[in-house]
Every structure is written in C-alpha cells, then in structure tokens.
Write a protein that holds these residues in place. Structure first.
Motif, PDB file in Angstrom:
ATOM      1  N   ARG A 109       2.732  28.047  28.857  1.00  0.00           N
ATOM      2  CA  ARG A 109       3.267  26.877  28.148  1.00  0.00           C
ATOM      3  C   ARG A 109       2.127  26.049  27.545  1.00  0.00           C
ATOM      4  NH1 ARG A 109       6.576  26.463  33.036  1.00  0.00           N
ATOM      5  NH2 ARG A 109       8.647  27.315  32.605  1.00  0.00           N
ATOM      6  N   ILE A 112       0.929  27.830  24.436  1.00  0.00           N
ATOM      7  CA  ILE A 112       1.909  27.670  23.353  1.00  0.00           C
ATOM      8  C   ILE A 112       1.785  26.289  22.736  1.00  0.00           C
ATOM      9  CG2 ILE A 112       4.373  27.488  22.852  1.00  0.00           C
ATOM     10  CD1 ILE A 112       4.855  29.678  24.933  1.00  0.00           C
ATOM     11  N   SER A 115      -1.139  25.997  20.475  1.00  0.00           N
ATOM     12  CA  SER A 115      -1.103  26.877  19.311  1.00  0.00           C
ATOM     13  C   SER A 115       0.010  26.526  18.334  1.00  0.00           C
ATOM     14  CB  SER A 115      -0.920  28.337  19.767  1.00  0.00           C
ATOM     15  OG  SER A 115      -1.883  28.694  20.738  1.00  0.00           O
ATOM     16  N   LYS A 116       0.854  25.588  18.700  1.00  0.00           N
ATOM     17  CA  LYS A 116       2.026  25.272  17.890  1.00  0.00           C
ATOM     18  C   LYS A 116       1.703  24.171  16.882  1.00  0.00           C
ATOM     19  CE  LYS A 116       6.923  24.075  18.419  1.00  0.00           C
ATOM     20  NZ  LYS A 116       7.978  23.712  19.395  1.00  0.00           N
ATOM     21  N   GLY A 129       0.292  31.661  15.171  1.00  0.00           N
ATOM     22  CA  GLY A 129       0.843  31.475  16.506  1.00  0.00           C
ATOM     23  C   GLY A 129       0.423  32.580  17.453  1.00  0.00           C
ATOM     24  N   ARG A 162      -3.823  35.256  19.965  1.00  0.00           N
ATOM     25  CA  ARG A 162      -3.690  34.243  18.924  1.00  0.00           C
ATOM     26  C   ARG A 162      -4.608  34.643  17.776  1.00  0.00           C
ATOM     27  NH1 ARG A 162      -4.954  28.088  20.363  1.00  0.00           N
ATOM     28  NH2 ARG A 162      -7.112  28.763  20.020  1.00  0.00           N
TER      29      ARG A 162
END
Length: 357
Positions: A109, A112, A115-116, A129, A162
């Motif tokens: 999490r 993420i 990277s979002k 992403g 990524r």
C-alpha cells in the motif's frame, strides 16, 4: 515522425512538481507503422531484467486497443509470505533487495501511494504506475489456508515493478506513446531526474530504429528428457482425490499440475489456446468470447492443426514449455477435442507432457 509532447513541460514545472512530492512524466508520441509490440520488445526488452510486454489480442471480432512495453524499473517490490523486499536503482541489476519492516500488504500500500498520481490529460490509463504479477499464495495474507506446499524453486508470491519508461502501442491511432516517469521517492535532484527522463526517451527512439537482433540458425536437437517429482500412480491418486472433493460438493473446479524440468539453454515457448465460446457472457469480461448455441468443434480443430503446424515450422528444434487453455469457457470443448489439440502440439514440438492428458 515524432511529436515531442515533453517540450510542453518546462523544467521549472517539472522541478516544482517533483519538489511538491508529485511524480512527473515526459511524453513523446512516435508515429511508426513498421513496428509491432513484439518487434519492439525484441529490440529493447529481450534479456533485460524485469522488462514486461502486455500484448493485446490481435484479430478476431474484437481487437484490443493497447499493448504495453515496460522498461527500466526504478523500484522492484516482491514478497514471500508476509515479508516484503524492495530493490531500488543500481541494486536492481545487481539483484540486491532490502527487507521492508512493514508487513507485506502495508508495504505494498505504501508503494502504491508513492507511485500514484494524476496523469496528464490524453494519456492512456496504463501510462505509469506498478506492473507485475500476483501468485495464488498471496491470498494467504487475507485468509488462513494452512501451511503452503513446499516450493523448491523459492519463488516470490508477488513481484511488482515501477518502470521509468512505458511504451504504449495504440492500434487505433497507430502511434507509440512513450512515457518517461520520475518519482520523488527516488531521491535524486530535479535536474538529474529531468535529464534522465529525456535520455530514456531518446534512447528508446534510437534503439527502435535499429534492426532486429540476428537469430541463430536452427539446429536439430534430440528430444528432451523431462523429470517430475510426481509419477503416474501419484498423479492418478490426485485425480481420484479431486473427484472425491467434487462429489462431496467441496469444490467445483480444480487444476491438477506438476512441475517438469530439464536442462535447457534457450527461452522456452508457451502455447496459449483461446477457446472463444461461452454459455453466457459475463458482464465484466472484455475477452474475445461469444455466446454460441452450437460449436463446430471439428472445423475449429482443423483450423488449429493447420495453425500449429505453421507455427512449428517457424521455430524448429524449440521446446514447448507449457500448454494453457483459456477463454471463453474451455470446459465446453469435448475431451476428444482437447486430446487432439495436445496431440497436434506434440506432433509439432517437444513438449512437457510426454503422454496425452
């Protein structure tokens, strides 16, 4: 022809966004009708760690719009059981990973979240992403299933990358969209990140104009000898147990598999057989599948035999590592059709299953 959209992004805007903790991208659109996703992968991704090609379906009644090639990850995340590991920068090529103190799902999490970001308008959703694969054993992090089976290969339960460069092949607009990303958590200066992102775009275009690698001349090889930890009686016991579970109502579907191995120096081939028919179309399904009251299986089988013979002639002496039936609903195929498919594949190549299943 190249449309360098990245020129619209000034360094000042790029640096300000990165300093504010927002990932940044430079975009370039390449018009090139001579390249396919596979040819681009052979030029740029072959033998490179963590290069990934996600290929859309070609032909049939439905044609997928996008195919995606990912390169040059700046982060690789993996986990085994509840232990996560990260590799960044130069450590990726060296295969060095550092354990994350967070449990696996919390670690995922966090990655993420880092990277979002909101992509610039007009870019496909997969432009940046995380890309990768989750194994079945990841479900053990969500529900208790008992001890896992032994894994002599010591494979991770999941691996995500990524990529710092994503090439998106748009079959509708007939262009390649290049997206070079920079992330704040990489810990490098804005000017260095901007220059590196630009250099990745230039390097991709340069490599794309190069010819395909020369393929070695085919050589006749002896039939391989496979070994498996499961012999025929043991596999028969697995089948009997599965039938007992089905009869008791405990399961309705099961995949019985075994691992074959042999010394092999070339990349293995995999055969995916798409069965495009269903009893009904699922609302979430975007595959090339169709509801059919009746299926002309002999006609389909005849076409398959011709196609597998053509493909086998293109790669003589190669090993077929696996056969996977997908769809659609593969269980609609008659057992004799499935048997004939496997026999046709065996006739064209050396395969893992020495006897028809």
């Amino acid at each position: 022809m190249t449309d360098d959209v990245s020129r619209d992004v000034t360094f000042d805007a790029f640096a300000a966004g990165l300093l504010a903790g927002r990932p940044q991208v430079l975009v370039r659109r390449v018009i090139d009708d001579l390249e396919t996703p596979v040819s681009a992968y052979l030029k740029l991704g072959r033998d490179r760690p963590y290069a990934c090609l996600l290929e859309s379906v070609e032909g049939g009644a439905v044609k997928g719009r996008y195919s995606i090639l990912t390169l040059n990850p700046d982060v690789v995340w993996r986990c085994r059981s509840n232990t996560a590991e990260l590799s960044r920068g130069s450590a990726i090529a060296e295969g060095r990973f550092t354990a994350d103190p967070l449990p696996a799902l919390q670690s995922l999490r966090a990655l993420i979240a880092a990277s979002k970001f909101d992509l610039p308008e007009g870019l496909p959703p997969m432009a940046a992403g995380l890309f990768g694969v989750f194994g079945y054993d990841m479900v053990r992090l969500l529900e208790p299933l008992g001890a896992p089976n032994p894994d002599p290969l010591d494979l991770p339960d999941a691996v995500l990358t990524r990529p710092s460069l994503v090439a998106i092949f748009d079959s509708v607009r007939h262009e390649i969209v290049l997206v070079s990303a920079a992330y704040p958590d990489a810990g490098i200066a804005a000017q260095e990140a901007f220059d590196a992102a630009t250099a990745r775009l230039d390097a991709f275009e340069t490599a794309l104009r190069e010819p395909l690698p020369v393929r070695a001349a085919p050589q006749q090889t002896p039939p391989p000898v496979f070994t498996s930890p499961v012999d025929e009686p043991a596999f028969g016991e697995m089948v009997a147990r599965a039938k007992d579970y089905i009869g008791a109502g405990d399961i309705f579907q099961v995949v019985l598999a075994q691992r074959f191995s042999l010394p092999f120096g070339l990349p293995p081939l995999a055969l995916y057989i798409h069965i495009p028919w269903c009893v009904r179309k699922c609302p979430y399904c975007d595959f090339n599948s169709h509801v059919a009251a009746a299926i002309d299986q002999p006609r389909w089988l005849s076409a398959f035999r011709a196609e597998i013979a053509r493909l086998a002639a293109e790669v003589p002496g190669r090993v077929l590592g696996s056969i996977f039936f997908g769809g659609g609903t593969p269980s609609l195929m008659l057992p004799e059709t499935v048997d004939a498919v496997i026999r046709a594949a065996q006739a064209g190549k050396h395969v893992m299953c020495e006897k028809p299943m």
